[in-house]
Write an enzyme that holds these catalytic residues in place. Structure first.
Site, PDB file in Angstrom:
ATOM      1  N   GLU A 237      -5.166  -2.474  12.979  1.00  8.95           N
ATOM      2  CA  GLU A 237      -4.973  -3.322  11.785  1.00  8.95           C
ATOM      3  C   GLU A 237      -6.069  -4.378  11.681  1.00  8.95           C
ATOM      4  OE1 GLU A 237      -3.008  -2.177   9.720  1.00  8.95           O
ATOM      5  OE2 GLU A 237      -1.951  -0.821  11.074  1.00  8.95           O
TER       6      GLU A 237
ATOM      7  N   GLY B 192       3.990   1.902  10.412  1.00  8.96           N
ATOM      8  CA  GLY B 192       4.404   0.999  11.473  1.00  8.96           C
ATOM      9  C   GLY B 192       3.842  -0.401  11.301  1.00  8.96           C
ATOM     10  N   ALA B 193       2.678  -0.485  10.671  1.00  5.42           N
ATOM     11  CA  ALA B 193       2.019  -1.772  10.519  1.00  5.42           C
ATOM     12  C   ALA B 193       1.092  -1.692   9.315  1.00  5.42           C
ATOM     13  CB  ALA B 193       1.213  -2.120  11.770  1.00  5.42           C
TER      14      ALA B 193
ATOM     15  N   GLU C 291       0.844  -1.195   0.000  1.00  4.34           N
ATOM     16  CA  GLU C 291       0.000   0.000   0.000  1.00  4.34           C
ATOM     17  C   GLU C 291       0.884   1.252   0.000  1.00  4.34           C
ATOM     18  OE1 GLU C 291      -2.595   0.703   3.342  1.00  4.34           O
ATOM     19  OE2 GLU C 291      -4.100   1.644   2.090  1.00  4.34           O
TER      20      GLU C 291
HETATM   21 ZN   LIG Z   1      -4.672   1.973   8.988  1.00  3.87          ZN
END
Ligand SMILES: [Zn+2]
Length: 889
Positions: A338, A301-302, A166
């Site tokens: 997430e 970060g994730a 992404e």
């Molecule tokens: Zn998000």
């Protein structure tokens, strides 16, 4: 878009995907939604990718083979799809019903990130399979397929591979229609070293050994999904699992770290059933992993890859030798974020990046809500106010943008991941949930999930679902806040007490940092839900046009926006401001925090005297809620920084911080205590850092003592306070201390601790040491994903120095920053400065590096620098005057 054509892989698909995914809604249609923006010609629609990837980790390359089952929807002799940094060896198109295959000529366009396949004759509409053989690069920053290097359990050099797609980097791994509304299913097969563990969105369906110490792992077919959600990782991993919510949840980390993954696994197991219930649609994949990667990124970060979340170790693994209390809490909250995306984003996806906020605003709101639900003692309700403040701060400049914005380039898509999309999105959702009521809101979300599962949506689809559930009038408010930029300003008129009620008039204009007069003269108009209390029951009015009457039960102090769910600023007249100051100790922590933040923004913005904000900061008791104390200390220390050169005012502020909040640190103790409140545990490192930053003798003395002990024994400082205590040392370091810290960093093996120590080397106030840290950052020593963090740390104290260094070493610095974060990295170095001389340098860099439509982060940084410079003298002189008038007894 959903498709129905009989695919070559459809038999396999039906048997392998979970039941919910196999029932493809809308299966009869095979059309293109031509109103969704695209960078590709709408000539074909992919349905299924069968992909085999063989990485060559040591050479940082990979080979790929893909068969794409697609539907040609317009006669054409060309197919154009996305590809970046890929080299094609062959391209063949086969009609699905049999017939002569066609070989294509390939032309790649590096700027457009496309590959065009030209066939010797026109292809009629119908079903085909496009077979491509190609090779690509393994990157060293988190874009596409990338490598992260670390020291393994035995202290040897090791390398794991991961993917990050992404917004637009799947095209670096798989030639594809790499836009969110081209949903398709994926069969991934990979050839990896026999001793490694390969992970993807779905569980493996089979493994076989190959010659040369390799094995082939085949993964089960994914449900139909956007290309940016595909995931693959391989390495010397181990995996721990639990059953929860009818699924297997797992944490994957490098071998030897299983114990550190337990906190995250417990959180995952707790959250999944809660979300199954909240969304009303059970998690559709058979398993949900969260995969830890050593290292870090300047961009994220994730990442919510469906069924295989990726998270950097710092916020996934709980390591007693380095994890702070804030990071320990982030393990839960980031996972909650997430996991919310597994529904909001993965199951239902925005049609185009214009509506990215549907993903991010929602996941941020859900993260906060879920944290508050499971951990009411963490102060997430106050953190929510802090998120709103961050958003309003960015949103009050001309350079802001509406929540729903036009995205037309890959770079703009990357830049869309910002505070407006996340925090303003979160704040507006919280406000709308408050308007709809939590039950109606949730019913709306459940019907949105049911109606749009496996499909793409736009913002009006969400409003329609929530209004449909009963929230009449929601769309008008929602549209105002998502399609217009900026922050409403509510001005409270003269107040009267009539028959036990406060009666007044609210005037709605617009709050602005950098165009106050224009905003006052011709403000935007919003339907703002405004809550108010005056000692009795709270009232809510929706502003209509400029002026709205307000009548509230009670004749006590009038507080606008109690609970702080409204997204607006408030300007009180002097008597009301004074009444709030007097009532301040009795307000809830959330209202104390929100009232202080509002007052500081109004004062810094020149809407009211600085004294009003400083009066509130001074009203914060040493025993107040930890997050309120942290806010007050933060306000004082940022004024301390801006009063550089005014020794008297600085020492007055330093004395105020030490004398008011030093005792709080002593009361909660210098080391963690068993059973203490998580908010206090979080406040401790903040107080250590802030007191250390102003040179408080007790704290700097203790930091030096602990540092000397730690050099001899790495257990001398509790892990959760290591970065705080060593940060104080680094900030005030002598050359000898800096050298000792550097030597210690070099010897450290754990990836998170090593990165932390290297970044601390960038925290020194001393310019000579900052220069040494800059030189160190561009060597290979700190590690590829650490260096950009060192430079960022240096920029906090020395923005001009950091900017100059980066601009004169761009060739060395660029490869140290991920592609997706690059346009923000340089701007971020100086956005906290008030030095006007930096503007031409920054703008010159922007013009040379980015096309005009891709320079928003530069423009935002410039706006902030100008505003700081313009308001600096007023803030300094009013603050100095206040300090003189309020000597500490
Ligand atoms: Zn998000």
């Amino acid at each position: 878009m959903k498709f129905a054509v009989a695919l070559l892989a459809s038999a396999a698909l039906a048997s392998l995907v979970p039941a919910a995914a196999a029932a493809r809604p809308d299966a009869q249609r095979d059309t293109v939604d031509t109103t969704v923006p695209t960078q590709l010609p709408r000539t074909a629609i992919p349905h299924h990718y069968t992909l085999t990837v063989t990485p060559h980790a040591q050479h940082l390359t990979f080979d790929g083979k893909v068969a794409i089952d697609l539907e040609v929807v317009q006669a054409t002799n060309q197919l154009t799809l996305n590809a970046a940094d890929l080299r094609f060896a062959s391209a063949t198109l086969r009609p699905a019903k049999g017939g002569t295959p066609l070989t294509a000529r390939v032309a790649v366009d590096a700027d457009a990130q496309t590959a065009t396949f030209t066939f010797p004759r026109s292809i009629a509409p119908g079903a085909y399979r496009l077979e491509l053989a190609y090779s690509g690069k393994i990157n060293t920053q988190a874009n596409g397929l990338f490598a992260l290097d670390y020291k393994n359990k035995e202290g040897k050099d090791a390398r794991s591979l991961f993917t990050q797609f992404e917004a637009a980097d799947a095209r670096r791994f798989i030639p594809s229609w790499d836009e969110p509304d081209y949903k398709a299913s994926f069969d991934l097969t990979t050839r990896v070293p026999a001793g490694e563990m390969a992970v993807s969105n779905m569980p493996a369906s089979g493994t076989r050994n190959l010659p040369g110490g390799l094995k082939e792992v085949r993964f089960r077919t994914t449900p139909t999904m956007s290309s940016y959600l595909l995931f693959f990782a391989t390495g010397d991993f181990e995996r721990i699992t639990k059953q929860a919510g009818g699924r297997e949840v797992g944490i994957v980390m490098s071998r030897g770290n299983a114990a550190k993954g337990q906190t995250a696994l417990d959180a995952e197991a707790q959250i999944l059933p809660y979300y199954n219930d909240y969304f009303g649609t059970p998690f559709p994949l058979p398993k949900l992993d969260n995969v830890a990667g050593p290292g870090q990124s300047m961009f994220f970060g994730a990442m919510e890859n469906w069924g295989a979340i990726f998270t950097f170790e710092r916020i996934l693994l709980n390591d007693p030798s380095i994890t702070t209390e804030s990071e320990r809490q982030a393990i839960f909250s980031v996972e909650a974020h997430e996991m919310a995306h597994q529904w909001f984003g993965d199951l239902v996806t925005m049609a185009w990046w214009d509506d990215l906020w549907l993903n991010e605003g929602f996941a941020s709101w859900m993260e906060n809500r879920t944290t508050e639900h499971f951990h009411p003692d963490w102060g997430a309700d106050v953190d929510h106010v802090a998120s709103r403040e961050a958003a309003m701060s960015l949103d009050s400049f001309t350079t802001t943008h509406p929540i729903v914005q036009q995205v037309r380039t890959v770079e703009q898509a990357n830049q869309a991941f910002d505070t407006i999309t996340y925090q303003k999105g979160e704040s507006v959702i919280a406000m709308l949930e408050g308007f709809a009521g939590p039950d109606t809101w949730r019913q709306g979300i459940q019907s949105y999930m049911r109606r749009h599962a496996y499909q793409n949506t736009r913002t009006p689809d969400l409003w329609a679902a929530v209004e449909g559930a009963g929230a009449k009038g929601l769309t008008a408010i929602a549209n105002d806040f998502t399609s217009q930029p900026g922050v409403p300003l509510i001005t409270v008129g003269p107040v009267q007490c009539v028959a036990g009620r406060i009666v007044t008039n609210l005037t709605q204009t617009e709050f602005s940092s950098d165009r106050r007069e224009q905003a006052a003269a011709s403000p935007l108009t919003w339907h703002v839900p405004v809550r108010a209390t005056a000692g009795g029951e709270a009232t809510q009015v929706i502003t209509q046009g400029r002026s709205t009457p307000l009548s509230v039960a009670g004749c006590g102090p009038l507080l606008i926006n109690p609970g702080q769910t409204g997204y607006f600023r408030t300007l009180y007249a002097a008597p009301q401001a004074e009444a709030i100051r007097a009532a301040f100790p009795k307000l809830s922590a959330v209202d104390q925090y929100g009232t202080m933040a509002n007052a500081m923004a109004m004062s810094r913005g020149g809407y009211q005297p600085m004294a009003w904000a400083l009066d509130l900061d001074a009203a914060v008791a040493p025993t107040a809620h930890g997050k309120v104390v942290a806010r007050a200390v933060g306000d004082w220390s940022s004024l301390y920084d801006s009063l550089e050169g005014d020794a008297a005012s600085r020492s007055a502020i330093a004395a105020r911080i030490s004398r008011t909040f030093g005792p709080r640190l002593q009361a909660i103790g210098l080391a963690p205590r068993a059973g203490e409140s998580p908010v206090d545990a979080q406040l401790r490192p903040t107080l250590i850092a802030e007191l250390g930053g102003i040179g408080d003798a007790a704290v700097t003395g203790e930091a030096n003592r602990l540092f000397a002990a730690w050099l001899k024994d790495r257990n001398a400082i509790p892990g959760s306070l290591k970065s705080a205590w060593l940060g104080v040392v680094a900030r005030n370091a002598t050359a000898a201390q800096w050298d000792a810290l550097h030597a210690a960093a070099k010897l450290t093996q754990g990836s998170v601790e090593r990165t932390t120590l290297y970044e601390l080397l960038g925290g020194s106030k001393d310019e000579a040491l900052a220069r040494r840290a800059l030189d160190l950052a561009i060597t290979s020593e700190p590690g590829k994903t650490t260096s950009a963090g060192i430079i960022t740390a240096i920029a906090h104290q020395h923005p001009a120095l950091a900017l100059e260094f980066v601009l004169s070493h761009l060739g060395q610095v660029d490869p140290l920053v991920d592609l997706s974060g690059r346009s923000r990295f340089v701007a971020g170095l100086v956005s906290g400065s008030s030095d006007l001389t930096l503007i031409p340098r920054l703008e010159g860099y922007g013009e040379k590096t980015f096309s005009a439509e891709n320079r928003k982060p530069i423009a935002q940084a410039v706006a902030r620098i100008r505003w700081r410079a313009a308001s600096r003298e007023r803030i300094r002189s009013e603050t100095a005057a206040w300090l003189k008038a309020h000597p500490l007894g």
